[in-house]
Design an enzyme around this catalytic site. Structure first.
Site, PDB file in Angstrom:
ATOM      1  N   LYS A 115     120.052  23.169  37.245  1.00 56.93           N
ATOM      2  CA  LYS A 115     119.829  22.126  36.241  1.00 56.93           C
ATOM      3  C   LYS A 115     118.710  21.229  36.724  1.00 56.93           C
ATOM      4  O   LYS A 115     118.478  21.109  37.931  1.00 56.93           O
ATOM      5  CB  LYS A 115     121.099  21.298  36.026  1.00 56.93           C
ATOM      6  CG  LYS A 115     121.168  20.615  34.671  1.00 56.93           C
ATOM      7  CD  LYS A 115     121.633  21.564  33.568  1.00 56.93           C
ATOM      8  CE  LYS A 115     121.648  20.913  32.220  1.00 56.93           C
ATOM      9  NZ  LYS A 115     122.309  21.752  31.205  1.00 56.93           N
TER      10      LYS A 115
HETATM   11  P1  NAD Z   1     120.005  16.563  21.902  1.00 65.02           P
HETATM   12  O1  NAD Z   1     119.105  15.667  22.640  1.00 65.02           O
HETATM   13  O2  NAD Z   1     119.409  17.533  20.962  1.00 65.02           O
HETATM   14  O3  NAD Z   1     121.107  15.703  21.129  1.00 65.02           O
HETATM   15  C1  NAD Z   1     121.926  14.761  21.741  1.00 65.02           C
HETATM   16  C2  NAD Z   1     122.643  14.023  20.628  1.00 65.02           C
HETATM   17  O4  NAD Z   1     123.640  13.179  21.181  1.00 65.02           O
HETATM   18  C3  NAD Z   1     121.727  13.131  19.795  1.00 65.02           C
HETATM   19  O5  NAD Z   1     122.054  13.284  18.424  1.00 65.02           O
HETATM   20  C4  NAD Z   1     122.088  11.732  20.263  1.00 65.02           C
HETATM   21  O6  NAD Z   1     121.865  10.753  19.276  1.00 65.02           O
HETATM   22  C5  NAD Z   1     123.571  11.911  20.525  1.00 65.02           C
HETATM   23  N1  NAD Z   1     124.136  10.870  21.362  1.00 65.02           N
HETATM   24  C6  NAD Z   1     123.657  10.327  22.496  1.00 65.02           C
HETATM   25  N2  NAD Z   1     124.487   9.364  22.919  1.00 65.02           N
HETATM   26  C7  NAD Z   1     125.496   9.301  22.040  1.00 65.02           C
HETATM   27  C8  NAD Z   1     126.662   8.518  21.923  1.00 65.02           C
HETATM   28  N3  NAD Z   1     126.941   7.586  22.836  1.00 65.02           N
HETATM   29  N4  NAD Z   1     127.491   8.737  20.881  1.00 65.02           N
HETATM   30  C9  NAD Z   1     127.219   9.678  19.970  1.00 65.02           C
HETATM   31  N5  NAD Z   1     126.150  10.454  20.019  1.00 65.02           N
HETATM   32  C10 NAD Z   1     125.294  10.271  21.042  1.00 65.02           C
HETATM   33  O7  NAD Z   1     120.883  17.313  23.010  1.00 65.02           O
HETATM   34  P2  NAD Z   1     121.679  18.667  22.870  1.00 65.02           P
HETATM   35  O8  NAD Z   1     120.818  19.752  23.409  1.00 65.02           O
HETATM   36  O9  NAD Z   1     122.289  18.796  21.519  1.00 65.02           O
HETATM   37  O10 NAD Z   1     122.811  18.424  23.970  1.00 65.02           O
HETATM   38  C11 NAD Z   1     124.047  17.770  23.654  1.00 65.02           C
HETATM   39  C12 NAD Z   1     125.107  18.254  24.617  1.00 65.02           C
HETATM   40  O11 NAD Z   1     125.202  19.666  24.500  1.00 65.02           O
HETATM   41  C13 NAD Z   1     124.798  17.981  26.097  1.00 65.02           C
HETATM   42  O12 NAD Z   1     125.995  17.743  26.776  1.00 65.02           O
HETATM   43  C14 NAD Z   1     124.177  19.273  26.557  1.00 65.02           C
HETATM   44  O13 NAD Z   1     124.279  19.446  27.952  1.00 65.02           O
HETATM   45  C15 NAD Z   1     125.022  20.261  25.773  1.00 65.02           C
HETATM   46  N6  NAD Z   1     124.430  21.583  25.645  1.00 65.02           N
HETATM   47  C16 NAD Z   1     123.276  21.792  24.952  1.00 65.02           C
HETATM   48  C17 NAD Z   1     122.766  23.083  24.870  1.00 65.02           C
HETATM   49  C18 NAD Z   1     121.512  23.403  24.092  1.00 65.02           C
HETATM   50  O14 NAD Z   1     121.214  24.591  23.928  1.00 65.02           O
HETATM   51  N7  NAD Z   1     120.786  22.440  23.578  1.00 65.02           N
HETATM   52  C19 NAD Z   1     123.426  24.158  25.481  1.00 65.02           C
HETATM   53  C20 NAD Z   1     124.612  23.907  26.161  1.00 65.02           C
HETATM   54  C21 NAD Z   1     125.108  22.612  26.230  1.00 65.02           C
END
Ligand code: NAD
Length: 425
Positions: A115
């Protein structure tokens, strides 16, 4: 159910790295893991801290701090996203790297875990500043990344455009195009069809399997989603397409809910126009607390860590929690939810669709042969279904919750690879 996990450190500090280590300790006890292998897996293989100097638009210089952590490479090159967020810390990156090792193992793809992260606030930076910072960060970590070594991908607040800059920077340094150094790229430079929605699609596949397991019908079932980025927004879209009513969603600025179901198409357009779901007229304002605790079949935490705790777990009314986010549930909450009969699909299972299609993207880049989207989605479904059934089987056999069961499958595979390879020299 009583837990075998010593949670004193976790409860007092609420540190994600201790939480990740405690989860490993827990399963090590459960499967009788060899003490030396346990010690080996309890720490990251490699930790790199970098300073990232960056000229800002006003010509001042800022120095950001960044990290790349490789937890384990016993089963193949390391794999894991890069996060740009003000709250990034080395401990968080270490935890996320360890979870990547287990996730890749659970869906049985030949990767270890890594990571990366930079402490920054991308929302307050211009595109030029973001590009400069990304390119310099890539240069700093280029000594340990590469298509055969460690392959980054998107995570919180990192986008396909940022992946394109990473690919270009690394390629410029080597003197030729190397698309396989990073996944989650735009299609035009070697990205995979289906990668953008892969995390959400994988989450839907396992949520549907869980719904079938508890005997619930998907048509007209309800889902509540916290976070509306890559994982959350696409989950809203795909769950709605599959027949679920999306009764609540939120992002960092606030939430909105409607027991009759939100119009997801309009909601996405509103988010794209205003930058938030907050203020959407097709529902009522809802707090984060209400989003997590509302009545629904499937709750999808898709934002940040540690939102489901011992404090709110007794009030959660979902039947299934599908962890699109990494680390949303604290260990002490896991047992409360298990005792209450709520099935938690752990992060290493529920959000493994992203890394699975990242693996497909890497394979396509290396073979220079690109698949159509149906092939990507079909193979993704197969991987996710298999990982779900292997986890469920262990859960029933050992009478443990799905997280412990997933760890049993994942850690056993990594332990086997580590033992077979032995310790060099
Ligand atoms: P992203 O940046 O696209 O979206 C993050 C979202 O979370 C945004 O809509 C933001 O406004 C919201 N957010 C932030 N703080 C918040 C809060 N306090 N309350 C409510 N919403 C809040 O990120 P992402 O890629 O969608 O990642 C989100 C989660 O999914 C993370 O934990 C990440 O590790 C996990 N994840 C993502 C992927 C991927 O392919 N993108 C894969 C596996 C896991």
């Amino acid at each position: 159910m009583s837990s075998t996990l010593d949670r004193s450190a976790v409860q007092s500090e609420k540190n994600v790295w201790q939480m990740a280590q405690a989860q490993l300790d827990d399963v090590a006890k459960l499967i009788g893991l060899d003490a030396s292998v346990h010690a080996y897996l309890r720490v990251p293989k490699r930790v790199l801290t970098v300073s990232v100097p960056c000229e800002m638009d006003d010509r001042t210089l800022r120095v950001f701090e960044g990290y790349r952590v490789q937890h384990n490479m016993s089963r193949g090159p390391a794999k894991g996203g890069i996060r740009f967020h003000p709250d990034v810390s080395l401990d968080e990156v270490k935890a996320l790297a360890m979870w990547m090792t287990w996730k890749c193992s659970l869906v049985n793809i030949p990767f270890g875990g890594a990571k990366g992260g930079v402490i920054c606030d991308p929302k307050s930076m211009s595109m030029r500043e973001l590009e400069n910072m990304t390119r310099r960060y890539t240069t700093e970590i280029s000594i340990i990344i590469g298509p055969e070594k460690d392959i980054p991908a998107p995570d919180v607040y990192t986008t396909p455009q940022i992946m394109a800059w990473i690919m270009d920077t690394y390629s410029m340094q080597k003197g030729y195009s190397i698309p396989g150094v990073v996944t989650g790229k735009p299609i035009a430079i070697g990205g995979s069809l289906g990668r953008d929605k892969a995390t959400a699609r994988g989450c839907l596949v396992v949520a549907n399997e869980a719904m079938a397991e508890i005997g619930r019908n998907i048509n007209g079932a309800t889902a509540s989603i916290q976070g509306f980025g890559n994982a959350g927004m696409h989950s809203a879209e795909l769950f709605a397409e599959a027949g679920y009513k999306i009764v609540a969603v939120s992002d960092s600025r606030g939430g909105v809910g409607n027991p009759k179901g939100l119009d997801v198409g309009k909601l996405i357009a509103f988010k794209q126009e205003t930058g938030s779901v907050s203020g959407f007229s097709g529902g009522d304002t809802m707090s984060n607390k209400e989003i997590l605790e509302c009545e629904c079949d499937v709750l999808v935490p898709a934002a940040l860590e540690k939102v489901i705790t011992a404090e709110n777990a007794p009030r959660i009314r979902a039947k299934i929690i599908a962890e699109a986010a990494n680390g949303p549930t604290l260990p002490e909450a896991d047992d409360i939810l298990f005792d209450r009969g709520i099935m938690v699909l752990p992060d290493i299972l529920a959000n493994a669709g992203g890394v699975t299609v990242s693996y497909f993207e890497w394979v396509q880049d290396l073979q220079e042969d690109f698949w159509d989207e149906d092939k990507v989605n079909e193979r993704l479904k197969r991987k996710m279904t298999k990982a779900f059934s292997e986890t469920l089987e262990q859960s029933k056999k050992l009478k443990v919750h799905m997280r412990r069961a997933a760890y049993v499958v994942a850690v056993s595979r990594v332990a086997e690879a580590t033992k077979l390879r032995g310790v060099y020299p």
